[in-house]
Structure formats: structure tokens, C-alpha cells
Design a protein around this motif. Structure first.
Motif, PDB file in Angstrom:
ATOM      1  N   GLU A  30       0.835  -1.209   0.000  1.00  0.00           N
ATOM      2  CA  GLU A  30       0.000   0.000   0.000  1.00  0.00           C
ATOM      3  C   GLU A  30       0.868   1.257   0.000  1.00  0.00           C
ATOM      4  OE1 GLU A  30      -2.682  -0.590   3.303  1.00  0.00           O
ATOM      5  OE2 GLU A  30      -4.164  -1.559   1.987  1.00  0.00           O
ATOM      6  N   ASP A  38       0.549   4.021  -2.869  1.00  0.00           N
ATOM      7  CA  ASP A  38       0.286   5.424  -2.514  1.00  0.00           C
ATOM      8  C   ASP A  38       1.375   6.339  -3.057  1.00  0.00           C
ATOM      9  OD1 ASP A  38      -2.006   4.650  -1.221  1.00  0.00           O
ATOM     10  OD2 ASP A  38      -1.139   4.718   0.797  1.00  0.00           O
ATOM     11  N   GLU A  49       0.833   9.331  -5.789  1.00  0.00           N
ATOM     12  CA  GLU A  49       1.178  10.718  -5.499  1.00  0.00           C
ATOM     13  C   GLU A  49       2.141  11.293  -6.537  1.00  0.00           C
ATOM     14  OE1 GLU A  49       2.762  10.660  -1.588  1.00  0.00           O
ATOM     15  OE2 GLU A  49       0.823  10.250  -0.610  1.00  0.00           O
TER      16      GLU A  49
END
Length: 457
Positions: free
Chosen positions: A203, A207, A211
Motif C-alpha cells: 500500500e 500510494d 502521489e
């Protein structure tokens, strides 16, 4: 040729992210430790990349550089790693004191490379570890590459604890690694069976990639996350991930798995929509796809559509004739009140029948179609084949067929037999039904006798 290039999916970009500030490391009295095999502890190898330029590194002597260049030619141009190793061993045999730390590190680096080309992983690891013995004498770029290479070599050799310790320490000295190394850490935790930590790192990688706009996210990352949550039995998260995957990577496996998960979690309508989407997108290429869709449509009370689509599978020669497939198609037609089509499929299925169940179903249909002789025939074959629950119900069915054929004596015998078996099994309802039929036939026989007697007079 880079030593990392042989590792394919294990190869990740070099650099450091903010997470390095909070990476998990093991504190010791003297600082941060990096776990290396043997007695090598490179805790002093961890240093600030920004201060590395201030570090004084001894330069490689021209004679050493020329010798290493010649050996590089032997290894690469002449494609003879073994000869290169022999030359490097001779350099070391002359005495290591004649070389500074930077030179020795480069000799070990070339030895590691040559052994790697020979698929000698133990020696490849040993000489990469020897480079770290001289970590104070090399630039941080070489240090970083060596540590990262070692972590992948440990991983390939299933030395997962060492791979984890090395990659986590590498994160402390790398520049800006991006998300790939964190996914690599996740694969190590997965191999160790630590699914919670593996989930955390996958994760994190996703992420970070999101981003930074590194889209689309790699399918394998979501695939691992889906697997990990499935093993943790966190099925809502599995569905959430699959819903992402069907949008980002609209492939057969994701749609079929999503439909299956919807079904397991009781989302029947969503399961139906997922299967319809998979079919519209042309992803049905296996027999199991059509059978699953048939089952979903049957549960949704649209039996005729289940028959159409399963028949489509037969027409495309994706679905083959078997007891399972023909029985399923027959059931769809029967539920649609298309009894003639149902009979046709069930009759085909008898060729593959393992027991008498399909024959019982045919007997019921033939009774409804008033084809009483076929009804008797199939009922008798069902009894002969066996595998029938509540055999008394089948015998009541056979008795009804015989009665309608006006074979009252035979029908009476069958109903009497059914009553005995129902009584023994304490099946009260069936026993009453058989008893009523017996009384009815006996009354009918008496009536017929009286009519015959009246006619005789």
C-alpha cells in the motif's frame, strides 16, 4: 552489463524517499546495524548521502585501472568469465596490501560480476559482501548499488531475513528510491509469511506511485494486495481491489474473480452485472465461465437467458458435452417450462450419467408430457442405476405412470412397495400418498369389476 539486469522483476530503481527517515532498523549500542553473512557488520557503512562528497576517497592507480580494463575485455568481449576470475585471483594472490581499499572493492566487484555470469550465486554473494568490507573507501553510489544487489541476491537464494535487513538499510542511504523498492520489501515480507507487513509496504508503494503520478499502477502490485487480503479473509478489501483492477486492467480474470467474490458475499445483482460485463467484453473463453453465468442467471430467476447463454457456449464449441454441462442446460430449459428442449438435453446427458438421478428427472418430465411408457422406462432405469434419495418418491412416480397406462395391477404393486419403504423411513407424507393411491386403485378395480358384472348380465 549490469549485474542487476538478470533479475528482471526484482530490479528496482535506486534512490531515497521520506520513508527512509522512519524505516525499520535494528538499534545497537554503536548505531544502526546491517545484517550481512559471516562476521561482516557494515554498521559504519550507513552515512548521509549529502556528506559523501566531503569524504576523501583514494583514487585507483593507473596500473590497476588498466589491468581491470583488460580483464573486463576478457570477461565481456571474449566471453570468458572463468579466465577473468583466474586473472583477478592472481591479482589478489600478489598481496592485497599493494591495493588501496577502493581498488580492492573494484576487484571484488569484478569478481562478483564474473561469478554471476557463471551462475555461481554463492561466490557472487561472497564478493559483493567483500565490497562492503571496504565501504569507507568507496563512493556512496557504489555502496548503494552493492547493498541493493545483495538484497536481491539474498532474495533469489531465499535468504529472506538477510534480504530484508539489507534493503531496509539501503533505504537509509539511497537518494529518492520511488515506490519500487517498497514493493520489493513487501515481497520479502510475503515470503516470510508476514502478510500484515507485506500489505503495509504494498500500500505504501501504491500510494507513493499515485502521489507521483506514476500511473497506471503495476497490475502485479494490486494482484499481490488482492491475494494478501484474501489470505487475511478481508473480503471487502478484496472486492475493493478487484473493482479497481477491472477499471485499470479490464481482463478476464479480474472480472470473473470479482463476480465470484460478489456471489460469495451475497451481492447477487452485482455478481450478475459483473458476469454480464465479462460476457459483453468477450472474456468468456472457458467452459467454467458459461457454467458460472448459467448459475448466476438461474439464481436471478431468468432461466431462459441462462439456457440461451449456455447454449451459446455449446455453439462456440467452448462448452463440451458432459453430464454436468448437459444437465445444467436441461435444468435451465426445464425452469423455463421448455420441457421438450429440457428432455432433449437430459436424454443426451444419460450417456454420461453416473447414477439414476437424471433418469428420475426424465421420468417426471415424461409424466408431465403424458408420455407414460417413456416415464415407466426411465423410472425403472433410475431405480436400477441407484443413487436416488427418497426412493419411495420415485416409486410413487413410477406407479402413477403405470396407472395412466391402465396397468392397475402393476401400479398397485409399486404403490404397495412404496408405502412399505416410506413407512420404514418414517416418511409420513409419502406413506399417506402411497396409501391414497392404493385405496384409489382398489376402489377403481372394484368399480371396474362391478361394471363388468353388470355388462355380463
Amino acid at each position: 552489463m549490469s549485474i542487476l539486469s538478470k533479475f528482471g522483476s526484482l530490479t528496482v530503481a535506486v534512490g531515497v524517499g521520506w520513508f527512509a527517515l522512519v524505516a525499520t532498523v535494528e538499534p545497537t549500542l554503536s548505531g544502526v546495524s546491517i545484517s550481512i553473512t559471516g562476521d561482516v557488520y557494515a554498521q559504519n557503512c550507513i552515512r548521509d548521502p549529502e556528506e559523501d562528497e566531503k569524504r576523501r576517497i583514494e583514487v585507483m592507480k593507473l596500473t590497476t585501472a588498466d589491468k581491470l580494463g583488460d580483464i573486463q575485455e576478457i570477461i565481456d568481449t571474449e566471453n570468458n568469465p572463468q579466465a577473468g576470475i583466474e586473472e583477478l585471483d592472481r591479482m589478489i594472490a600478489r598481496g592485497t596490501r599493494r591495493y588501496n581499499g577502493n581498488e580492492l572493492a573494484n576487484i571484488y566487484k569484478m569478481l562478483a560480476y564474473a561469478y554471476f555470469l557463471l551462475d555461481d550465486m554463492p561466490n557472487t554473494i561472497i564478493y559483493n559482501e567483500k565490497i562492503l568490507e571496504h565501504c569507507d573507501d568507496i563512493r556512496i553510489g557504489m555502496l548503494s548499488t552493492t547493498m541493493f544487489t545483495l538484497s536481491q541476491l539474498y532474495y533469489a537464494e531465499e535468504r529472506f531475513s538477510e534480504a530484508l535487513a539489507t534493503i531496509e538499510d539501503w533505504l537509509l542511504i539511497a537518494g529518492d528510491p520511488g515506490p519500487n523498492p517498497y514493493y520489493f520489501v513487501a515481497t520479502i515480507y510475503y515470503q516470510q509469511g508476514d502478510y500484515d507487513r507485506a500489505i503495509e509496504y504494498v500500500e505504501l508503494a501504491i500510494d507513493m506511485a499515485t502521489e507521483r503520478g506514476l500511473l497506471p499502477i503495476k497490475k502485479s502490485w494490486y494482484g499481490m494486495l488482492r491475494f494478501l487480503y484474501f489470505e487475511k479473509e478481508n473480503f471487502p478489501k478484496v472486492i475493493e481491489i478487484l473493482e479497481i483492477m477491472v477499471k485499470e486492467y479490464p481482463e478476464r480474470s479480474s472480472w470473473i474473480q470479482l463476480a465470484g467474490m460478489y456471489g460469495e458475499q451475497g451481492f447477487e445483482k452485482k455478481q450478475l452485472y459483473a458476469m454480464e460485463s465479462a460476457n459483453v467484453l468477450g472474456f468468456f473463453d472457458r467452459e467454467s465461465d458459461y457454467l458460472q453465468y448459467q448459475g448466476v442467471l438461474m439464481n436471478a430467476d431468468v432461466a431462459i437467458r441462462s439456457a440461451w447463454y449456455l447454449q451459446e457456449g455449446f455453439d462456440k464449441e467452448i462448452v463440451e458435452d458432459s453430464y454436468r454441462t448437459l444437465n445444467a442446460l436441461g435444468q435451465s430449459y426445464q425452469a423455463s417450462l421448455e420441457d421438450d428442449e429440457a428432455i432433449e438435453q437430459f436424454e443426451k446427458a444419460t450417456e454420461f450419467a453416473p447414477d439414476g438421478r437424471i433418469f428420475k428427472r426424465l421420468a417426471q418430465l415424461y409424466l408431465g408430457k403424458e408420455r407414460f411408457e417413456k416415464c415407466t422406462e426411465r423410472a425403472e432405469e433410475a431405480i436400477e442405476r441407484g443413487g436416488i434419495d427418497r426412493i419411495w418418491d420415485l416409486k410413487i412416480l413410477e406407479g402413477m405412470c403405470e396407472y395412466n397406462r391402465e396397468r392397475l395391477t402393476r401400479a398397485l404393486e409399486i404403490f404397495q412397495d412404496a408405502r412399505r419403504e416410506a413407512r420404514d423411513a418414517r416418511a409420513a407424507s409419502a406413506e399417506r400418498s402411497a396409501r391414497d393411491w392404493i385405496r384409489y386403485i382398489e376402489n377403481e378395480r372394484n368399480r371396474l369389476r362391478q361394471l363388468a358384472a353388470a355388462d355380463a348380465t
